[in-house]
Motif scaffolding. Sequence first.
Motif, mmCIF file in Angstrom:
data_model
loop_
_atom_site.group_PDB
_atom_site.id
_atom_site.type_symbol
_atom_site.label_atom_id
_atom_site.label_comp_id
_atom_site.label_asym_id
_atom_site.label_seq_id
_atom_site.Cartn_x
_atom_site.Cartn_y
_atom_site.Cartn_z
ATOM 1 N N ILE A 79 0.895 -1.111 0.086
ATOM 2 C CA ILE A 79 0.023 -0.010 0.086
ATOM 3 C C ILE A 79 1.016 1.228 0.065
ATOM 4 O O ILE A 79 1.569 1.656 1.202
ATOM 5 C CB ILE A 79 -1.092 -0.013 1.324
ATOM 6 C CG1 ILE A 79 -1.776 -1.125 1.094
ATOM 7 C CG2 ILE A 79 -1.845 1.433 1.268
ATOM 8 C CD1 ILE A 79 -2.831 -1.268 2.532
ATOM 9 N N VAL A 80 0.973 1.876 -1.329
ATOM 10 C CA VAL A 80 1.817 3.180 -1.475
ATOM 11 C C VAL A 80 0.981 4.127 -2.043
ATOM 12 O O VAL A 80 0.075 3.889 -2.733
ATOM 13 C CB VAL A 80 3.020 2.600 -1.945
ATOM 14 C CG1 VAL A 80 4.098 1.648 -1.499
ATOM 15 C CG2 VAL A 80 2.866 2.093 -3.445
ATOM 16 N N GLY A 81 1.596 5.247 -1.916
ATOM 17 C CA GLY A 81 0.959 6.434 -2.568
ATOM 18 C C GLY A 81 1.741 7.737 -2.211
ATOM 19 O O GLY A 81 2.726 7.875 -1.854
ATOM 20 N N THR A 82 1.063 8.710 -2.636
ATOM 21 C CA THR A 82 1.622 10.350 -2.361
ATOM 22 C C THR A 82 1.820 10.370 -1.061
ATOM 23 O O THR A 82 1.214 9.931 -0.260
ATOM 24 C CB THR A 82 0.751 10.997 -3.321
ATOM 25 O OG1 THR A 82 1.188 12.437 -3.137
ATOM 26 C CG2 THR A 82 -0.668 11.357 -2.497
ATOM 27 N N ARG A 83 2.611 11.556 -0.925
ATOM 28 C CA ARG A 83 2.970 11.852 0.374
ATOM 29 C C ARG A 83 1.963 13.024 0.833
ATOM 30 O O ARG A 83 1.647 13.355 1.972
ATOM 31 C CB ARG A 83 4.744 12.375 0.434
ATOM 32 C CG ARG A 83 5.493 11.267 0.418
ATOM 33 C CD ARG A 83 6.889 11.565 0.603
ATOM 34 N NE ARG A 83 7.773 10.511 0.366
ATOM 35 C CZ ARG A 83 8.992 10.540 0.009
ATOM 36 N NH1 ARG A 83 9.559 11.744 -0.411
ATOM 37 N NH2 ARG A 83 9.811 9.540 -0.140
ATOM 38 N N GLN A 84 1.670 13.703 -0.259
ATOM 39 C CA GLN A 84 0.812 14.916 -0.203
ATOM 40 C C GLN A 84 -0.511 14.627 -0.607
ATOM 41 O O GLN A 84 -1.084 14.797 -1.671
ATOM 42 C CB GLN A 84 1.471 16.057 -0.881
ATOM 43 C CG GLN A 84 2.789 16.671 -0.617
ATOM 44 C CD GLN A 84 3.250 17.739 -1.491
ATOM 45 O OE1 GLN A 84 2.779 17.674 -2.688
ATOM 46 N NE2 GLN A 84 4.281 18.436 -1.013
ATOM 47 N N CYS A 85 -1.236 13.973 0.344
ATOM 48 C CA CYS A 85 -2.622 13.431 0.046
ATOM 49 C C CYS A 85 -3.670 14.066 0.676
ATOM 50 O O CYS A 85 -3.419 14.829 1.579
ATOM 51 C CB CYS A 85 -2.628 11.892 0.394
ATOM 52 S SG CYS A 85 -2.180 11.574 2.090
ATOM 53 N N THR A 86 -4.691 13.886 0.186
ATOM 54 C CA THR A 86 -6.080 14.381 0.951
ATOM 55 C C THR A 86 -6.501 13.638 2.060
ATOM 56 O O THR A 86 -5.984 12.473 2.426
ATOM 57 C CB THR A 86 -7.088 14.378 -0.351
ATOM 58 O OG1 THR A 86 -7.662 12.849 -0.432
ATOM 59 C CG2 THR A 86 -7.009 14.946 -1.463
ATOM 60 N N ARG A 87 -7.486 14.273 2.817
ATOM 61 C CA ARG A 87 -7.916 13.608 3.961
ATOM 62 C C ARG A 87 -8.635 12.172 3.778
ATOM 63 O O ARG A 87 -8.421 11.279 4.192
ATOM 64 C CB ARG A 87 -9.064 14.530 4.743
ATOM 65 C CG ARG A 87 -9.591 14.055 6.122
ATOM 66 C CD ARG A 87 -8.628 14.075 7.066
ATOM 67 N NE ARG A 87 -8.140 12.634 7.691
ATOM 68 C CZ ARG A 87 -7.047 12.467 8.493
ATOM 69 N NH1 ARG A 87 -6.452 13.339 8.791
ATOM 70 N NH2 ARG A 87 -7.245 11.415 9.092
ATOM 71 N N TYR A 88 -9.270 12.395 2.478
ATOM 72 C CA TYR A 88 -9.891 11.126 2.156
ATOM 73 C C TYR A 88 -8.880 9.933 1.853
ATOM 74 O O TYR A 88 -9.039 8.954 2.121
ATOM 75 C CB TYR A 88 -10.619 11.400 0.772
ATOM 76 C CG TYR A 88 -11.338 10.224 0.054
ATOM 77 C CD1 TYR A 88 -12.550 9.666 0.783
ATOM 78 C CD2 TYR A 88 -10.796 9.685 -1.095
ATOM 79 C CE1 TYR A 88 -12.869 8.613 0.261
ATOM 80 C CE2 TYR A 88 -11.428 8.494 -1.607
ATOM 81 C CZ TYR A 88 -12.374 7.833 -0.956
ATOM 82 O OH TYR A 88 -13.003 6.691 -1.526
ATOM 83 N N GLY A 89 -7.863 10.244 1.281
ATOM 84 C CA GLY A 89 -6.643 9.290 0.881
ATOM 85 C C GLY A 89 -6.234 8.893 2.284
ATOM 86 O O GLY A 89 -5.834 7.715 2.216
ATOM 87 N N ILE A 90 -5.928 9.615 3.256
ATOM 88 C CA ILE A 90 -5.547 9.038 4.282
ATOM 89 C C ILE A 90 -6.457 8.030 5.034
ATOM 90 O O ILE A 90 -5.993 7.195 5.438
ATOM 91 C CB ILE A 90 -5.177 10.369 5.337
ATOM 92 C CG1 ILE A 90 -3.941 11.116 4.871
ATOM 93 C CG2 ILE A 90 -4.959 9.856 6.856
ATOM 94 C CD1 ILE A 90 -3.639 12.245 5.551
ATOM 95 N N ASP A 91 -7.716 8.546 5.203
ATOM 96 C CA ASP A 91 -8.725 7.666 5.796
ATOM 97 C C ASP A 91 -8.795 6.504 4.830
ATOM 98 O O ASP A 91 -9.000 5.321 5.680
ATOM 99 C CB ASP A 91 -10.173 8.396 5.885
ATOM 100 C CG ASP A 91 -10.012 9.537 6.574
ATOM 101 O OD1 ASP A 91 -9.195 9.798 7.711
ATOM 102 O OD2 ASP A 91 -10.998 10.444 6.611
ATOM 103 N N LEU A 92 -8.806 6.321 3.691
ATOM 104 C CA LEU A 92 -8.994 5.120 2.817
ATOM 105 C C LEU A 92 -7.958 4.295 3.002
ATOM 106 O O LEU A 92 -8.005 3.070 3.274
ATOM 107 C CB LEU A 92 -9.124 5.450 1.335
ATOM 108 C CG LEU A 92 -9.353 4.318 0.369
ATOM 109 C CD1 LEU A 92 -10.534 3.473 0.881
ATOM 110 C CD2 LEU A 92 -9.324 4.732 -0.948
ATOM 111 N N ALA A 93 -6.520 4.931 3.006
ATOM 112 C CA ALA A 93 -5.327 4.192 3.303
ATOM 113 C C ALA A 93 -5.175 3.517 4.660
ATOM 114 O O ALA A 93 -4.919 2.259 5.060
ATOM 115 C CB ALA A 93 -4.081 4.864 3.238
#
Length: 193
Positions: free
Chosen positions: A126-140
Amino acid sequence: MTDTDVTELPPEAWLAALAALPGLGPLRLARLLDGQSPRMAWERVALNDAEALRRLEAPKVAAALPELARALDVDELWRKYRSLGIGVLGVEAAGYPPTLRDDHEAPAVLFTKGDPSAIAELCVGIVGTRQCTRYGIDLARDLGAMCAQQGVSVVSGLAAGIDAAAHHGALEAGGGAPVGCLLYTSPSPRDCN
């Protein structure tokens, strides 16, 4: 060297010392080790063995290595790694993860903290951007938690953002052991103080 007889040092000590030399990344380290023990490779570098250094295919790096090798206290570095709980695994070591050993580009050395067998279990990256949205953080975080609850280990590069959120979720949920993989780098002797 310290008062320890260097003949008593395990192969992992010499492997760690080689990996600590600047400019000796995964490909060059594998070239240098090809067909010889870590101690033999170390001795050939320290003695400025032209044939061994030519294997690196990097003349500037090769020119600097003998002096750097002679200046490094292998025993002291090994003691620091051991005192910090840093494990060192060569490809042939019993604890080296089979999933990596079977890779045609398996790293010649792994530095571990914790149980390296976690990577032998079922894993998901599970990898992704460092500058993510709140939605991205919650989903991850939710994905990390769901995976861990099912006994699946979450693997990432431990970066801030998505990677960190997935690990937080996995840790909060328990279950599969989270695994962090960092770019091949040996802790430098300075970092071990």
